[in-house]
Design a protein around this motif. Structure first.
Motif, PDB file in Angstrom:
ATOM      1  N   ARG A   1       0.940  -1.821   0.313  1.00  0.00           N
ATOM      2  CA  ARG A   1       0.243   0.545  -0.305  1.00  0.00           C
ATOM      3  C   ARG A   1       0.610   0.979   0.115  1.00  0.00           C
ATOM      4  O   ARG A   1       1.440   1.356   0.466  1.00  0.00           O
ATOM      5  N   ILE A   2       0.535   1.854  -0.602  1.00  0.00           N
ATOM      6  CA  ILE A   2       1.264   2.930  -1.250  1.00  0.00           C
ATOM      7  C   ILE A   2       0.320   4.723  -1.346  1.00  0.00           C
ATOM      8  O   ILE A   2      -0.529   4.780  -1.318  1.00  0.00           O
ATOM      9  N   ASN A   3       0.934   5.445  -0.416  1.00  0.00           N
ATOM     10  CA  ASN A   3      -0.445   6.630   0.020  1.00  0.00           C
ATOM     11  C   ASN A   3      -1.329   6.023   0.446  1.00  0.00           C
ATOM     12  O   ASN A   3      -2.398   6.640   0.050  1.00  0.00           O
ATOM     13  N   GLY A   4      -2.157   4.469   1.147  1.00  0.00           N
ATOM     14  CA  GLY A   4      -2.770   4.036   1.538  1.00  0.00           C
ATOM     15  C   GLY A   4      -3.424   3.210   0.738  1.00  0.00           C
ATOM     16  O   GLY A   4      -4.719   2.700   0.679  1.00  0.00           O
ATOM     17  N   TYR A   5      -2.850   3.088  -0.645  1.00  0.00           N
ATOM     18  CA  TYR A   5      -3.418   2.380  -1.648  1.00  0.00           C
ATOM     19  C   TYR A   5      -2.761   1.223  -2.296  1.00  0.00           C
ATOM     20  O   TYR A   5      -2.099   1.567  -1.882  1.00  0.00           O
TER      21      TYR A   5
ATOM     22  N   GLU B   1      -3.366   2.795 -10.919  1.00  0.00           N
ATOM     23  CA  GLU B   1      -3.271   3.800 -11.567  1.00  0.00           C
ATOM     24  C   GLU B   1      -3.391   5.181 -10.372  1.00  0.00           C
ATOM     25  O   GLU B   1      -2.713   5.685 -10.535  1.00  0.00           O
ATOM     26  N   GLN B   2      -4.293   4.823  -8.928  1.00  0.00           N
ATOM     27  CA  GLN B   2      -3.919   6.037  -8.135  1.00  0.00           C
ATOM     28  C   GLN B   2      -2.665   5.612  -7.400  1.00  0.00           C
ATOM     29  O   GLN B   2      -1.755   6.842  -7.365  1.00  0.00           O
TER      30      GLN B   2
ATOM     31  N   ASN C   1       1.759   8.986  -7.417  1.00  0.00           N
ATOM     32  CA  ASN C   1       2.318   9.957  -6.626  1.00  0.00           C
ATOM     33  C   ASN C   1       4.035   9.302  -6.486  1.00  0.00           C
ATOM     34  O   ASN C   1       4.604   9.176  -5.141  1.00  0.00           O
ATOM     35  N   VAL C   2       4.556   8.639  -7.497  1.00  0.00           N
ATOM     36  CA  VAL C   2       4.826   7.584  -7.143  1.00  0.00           C
ATOM     37  C   VAL C   2       6.196   8.190  -8.504  1.00  0.00           C
ATOM     38  O   VAL C   2       5.944   7.567  -9.052  1.00  0.00           O
ATOM     39  N   GLY C   3       7.560   8.227  -8.035  1.00  0.00           N
ATOM     40  CA  GLY C   3       8.685   8.188  -9.598  1.00  0.00           C
ATOM     41  C   GLY C   3       9.083   7.237  -8.938  1.00  0.00           C
ATOM     42  O   GLY C   3       9.380   7.047  -7.383  1.00  0.00           O
TER      43      GLY C   3
END
Length: 241
Positions: free
Chosen positions: A62-66, A73-74, A78-80
């Motif tokens: 889970r990244i930023n809660g997703y 896609e969500q 916000n990921v590079g």
């Protein structure tokens, strides 16, 4: 504290029985996390799963809660990331490479391209062809491309690899700058212990696909003279599976 990345029971097994087993990890927002381990430990496998380039056998990220499994896609908005290597088109300039990559995002204009090149110290080489770039400059261009979408999380696989001393120092300074000034969270893999020690707030040791331990660099250096001594001690204690 707000968690930027949560890895839960992540496992992936290859036919040769190598892979990763039951990795659990939490990374706070704005933290620089160092994923340390020898070549073949499973670092790249973990990172490929984290950015959706590979499916896990079990577990989730889970990244930023997703969830990477359910909200790909969500997550990636916000990921590079740079996984394995940076491969810009050598016959194009830095600016042209950035322009090309910018087409994948909604609102990338010249101002944003120049800002990314400026942050990474490449603005004065923006019109130079990539074939004339040093390896360190190519690595920095990779980070410039990865920052185009204004990500709050950067996942970098071996960003210090193949760099000369000057390039390593520049890469460390760039990562620390982005973390402090832009509150970017970093997840960095490396087998270069010295660079991880000088760059990262927290370190996890991956060995034969298992996460042996996770601790803050500050805590480690209170008990050990160097990260290398800590690493060798942990591998000696826990590395024989």
């Amino acid at each position: 504290m707000d968690k930027a990345i949560v890895i839960e029971n992540l496992s992936k097994k290859y036919k040769n029985n190598r892979g990763i087993q039951d990795i659990n990890l939490e990374i706070d927002r704005g933290e620089i996390f160092g994923f340390l381990g020898p070549n073949g430990a499973g670092k790249t496998t973990t990172m490929k799963i984290m950015v959706g380039l590979m499916k896990a056998d079990k577990g989730d990220v889970r990244i930023n809660g997703y969830s990477i499994s359910n909200d790909y896609e969500q997550v990636m908005k916000n990921v590079g990331c740079i996984i394995e290597s940076v491969t810009p088109f050598p016959y194009l300039t830095a600016y042209e490479n950035m322009k090309l990559c910018g087409r994948f995002y909604d609102d990338v204009d010249d101002a944003k391209i120049n800002k990314s090149l400026d942050i990474t110290g490449l603005i004065k080489y923006r019109n130079e062809k990539i074939k004339n770039y040093s390896l360190g400059m190519k690595q920095r261009l990779g980070i410039a491309i990865a920052t185009l979408s204004n990500p709050n999380i950067m996942i970098l696989d071996e960003p210090f690899n193949g760099l000369d001393v000057e390039g390593m120092v520049e890469m460390r300074e760039l990562i620390i700058f982005l973390s402090k000034q832009h509150k970017t969270t970093f997840f960095i893999s490396s087998h270069l212990i010295h660079d991880i020690e000088l760059t990262c707030d927290k370190v996890g040791i991956l060995y034969h696909g298992k996460l042996l331990c996770v601790d803050s660099t500050q805590n480690i250096l209170k008990s050990y003279s160097s990260l290398e001594n800590y690493y060798l001690s942990e591998v000696d204690l826990n590395g024989d599976f």
